[in-house]
Design a protein around this motif. Sequence first.
Motif, short mmCIF file in Angstrom:
data_model
loop_
_atom_site.label_atom_id
_atom_site.label_comp_id
_atom_site.label_asym_id
_atom_site.label_seq_id
_atom_site.Cartn_x
_atom_site.Cartn_y
_atom_site.Cartn_z
N THR A 65 -117.43 107.84 63.28
CA THR A 65 -116.56 108.84 63.94
C THR A 65 -115.27 108.77 63.21
N HIS A 117 -120.54 103.56 65.76
CA HIS A 117 -120.19 104.68 66.02
C HIS A 117 -118.67 105.00 65.81
N LYS A 143 -121.91 111.58 70.78
CA LYS A 143 -122.42 110.28 70.90
C LYS A 143 -123.90 110.43 70.90
N LEU A 173 -125.02 110.56 67.09
CA LEU A 173 -125.01 108.99 66.73
C LEU A 173 -125.98 107.89 67.26
N ASP A 174 -126.22 108.18 68.20
CA ASP A 174 -127.40 107.39 68.87
C ASP A 174 -128.61 107.77 68.35
#
Length: 320
Positions: free
Chosen positions: A87, A83, A62, A65-66
């Motif tokens: 994923t 996201h 996470k 991806l942020d």
Amino acid sequence: MLYDWRMLQAFNPANKDLIVNINGRLVHRDQAGVSPFDSAVQGGDAVWEGLRLYDGRVFRLKEHLDRLRGSAVALAFSQIPSHGQITAEIRRTLDANRMRDNVHIRLTLTRGMKITSGMDPRLNQSGPTLIVLAEHKRPVYDDAMGGEGAGGGLGLATSSVRRFPPDCLDPKVHHCNLIQSILAKIEATAAGADDAVMLDMRGFVAETNATHLFIVVEGEPMHTPGAGVAVVTPRCVACPEGITRAAVLLLCRGNGIACVERDVSLAEVYRARECFCTGTMGEIAWVSRVDGRVTVSYTYLRAHETKANLVCRLLLEKKK
């Protein structure tokens, strides 16, 4: 001139028939490619993340991806996959390659294809290009670390190439133009070092060409009154917001080790009790020498049970 080849990655035969994901298409590595009109080819107009897979799970996915999304927003990408979409493509790629552990993933999001050559983003009219490249790859610093007779820690040399401040090119944009890092790496290799220390425009340490840098010092009276030992790392002024860097700071706090983010000079690195660097591709690696100065020997690191070498000892024990 002495060249140190410990950091030269070799071809891994396990990667001979890799399946690469290009915008959802799963293709053999020999057939993988992007258009010459893609923005990554035209001007390095892309953002990226490096991920590591441990026992089927991506470390801090996470957070990565942020950061990818934040970089794409800062570059005004008109479309950014969610996201969940990213994923899913990562999982498809791992499944296609039957990968579960000791894997590095290079995730790249470009602005996409242009209708004709040019730097104007308005020429990009078909959405972004997402590339998922997963490889069997152990931490790249393993050969340079090891014991006293097998590497004995990383050697760093200070580069003449400086990291940009935010008013030149904000390091919080994790973009694909890596020329600064490549030039610094060339200098380090020519100097017989594993990697390069890079300074900011004021002369303070920013990071290495590939990782964040930490030092261990005997107390920080201005910041941690009464502390015997403190882990110190440069502020994110001329370096990106590192995911592994943040994990190390949490690790320090969880083990009762004082940690400080501030400006760090080269002299402080030279006289540090301990030095190590962090990054996704290389994990955590201890540094034994910087510009010819010995920071800590492997024998000392293994023999002493003080907080001064706790972080690197935790890493060494984890790698068994």
